[in-house]
Design an enzyme around this catalytic site. Structure first.
Site, mmCIF file in Angstrom:
data_model
loop_
_atom_site.group_PDB
_atom_site.id
_atom_site.type_symbol
_atom_site.label_atom_id
_atom_site.label_comp_id
_atom_site.label_asym_id
_atom_site.label_seq_id
_atom_site.Cartn_x
_atom_site.Cartn_y
_atom_site.Cartn_z
ATOM 1 N N LYS A 102 0.826 -1.378 -0.022
ATOM 2 C CA LYS A 102 -0.168 0.015 0.068
ATOM 3 C C LYS A 102 0.737 1.238 -0.131
ATOM 4 C CE LYS A 102 -2.390 -1.226 3.875
ATOM 5 N NZ LYS A 102 -3.332 -1.319 4.765
ATOM 6 N N LYS A 153 2.827 2.111 2.464
ATOM 7 C CA LYS A 153 2.935 2.537 3.827
ATOM 8 C C LYS A 153 4.224 1.905 4.680
ATOM 9 C CE LYS A 153 -1.311 3.380 6.017
ATOM 10 N NZ LYS A 153 -2.745 3.154 6.379
#
Length: 131
Positions: free
Chosen positions: A44, A46
Site C-alpha cells: 500500500k 505505507k
C-alpha cells in the site's frame, strides 16, 4: 451474538483509534480487528513505526478488541466475513462508499472519525518538531 469486524494499520495508537474501536464494539458483541501486516502495508506504500507484532500486542490489550487477525490483501474481506461469521463490517467514514459492495455479505457501517487526530497528523507534527 453479533460479530463485528474492522480493518486498519493502527500505527502510533491514539485516542482516535480507541474511539473507533469502542464505537465498533458498540455495534455488536464480539469485535475482530484485521490488522494490516507489514508486507501488506508495503504494498500500500505505507511504512509503520511499529511492526505488526507490536501493533498486534497493543490492540490485544484494548478491552474492546476480542480477536486480532492479519490483513494481508484487499480481497480477503469477503472471505473473512464468511470465515468469522461476521454480521457487521465497520470502518472509518474516510472510506465512505468504498466498501458498499460488502452489503451483500453483511451490514456495512461507516463511523465518523475523530477529526482532530490521525496517525498522519502525529507523524507530520513529529517531523516538523525535528526541524
Amino acid at each position: 451474538m453479533k460479530r463485528v469486524i474492522t480493518y486498519g494499520t493502527f500505527d502510533l495508537l491514539h485516542y482516535g483509534h480507541i474511539n473507533l474501536l469502542k464505537r465498533a464494539k458498540q455495534e455488536g458483541d464480539y469485535l475482530i480487528v484485521a490488522l494490516s501486516t507489514d508486507e501488506f502495508n508495503k504494498l500500500k506504500g505505507k511504512k509503520s513505526f511499529f511492526d505488526y507484532n507490536k501493533r498486534k500486542v497493543l490492540l490485544e490489550a484494548i478491552r474492546y478488541v476480542d480477536l486480532v487477525i492479519p490483513e494481508e490483501t484487499w480481497e480477503q474481506k469477503v472471505e473473512d466475513i464468511h470465515k468469522y461469521k461476521v454480521d457487521i463490517f465497520v470502518i472509518g467514514d474516510d472510506w465512505k462508499g468504498k466498501f458498499d459492495y460488502l452489503q451483500n455479505e453483511c451490514k456495512v457501517v461507516y463511523l465518523e472519525r475523530t477529526p482532530e487526530v490521525s496517525t498522519t497528523m502525529i507523524k507530520n507534527s513529529l517531523s516538523e518538531n525535528k526541524k
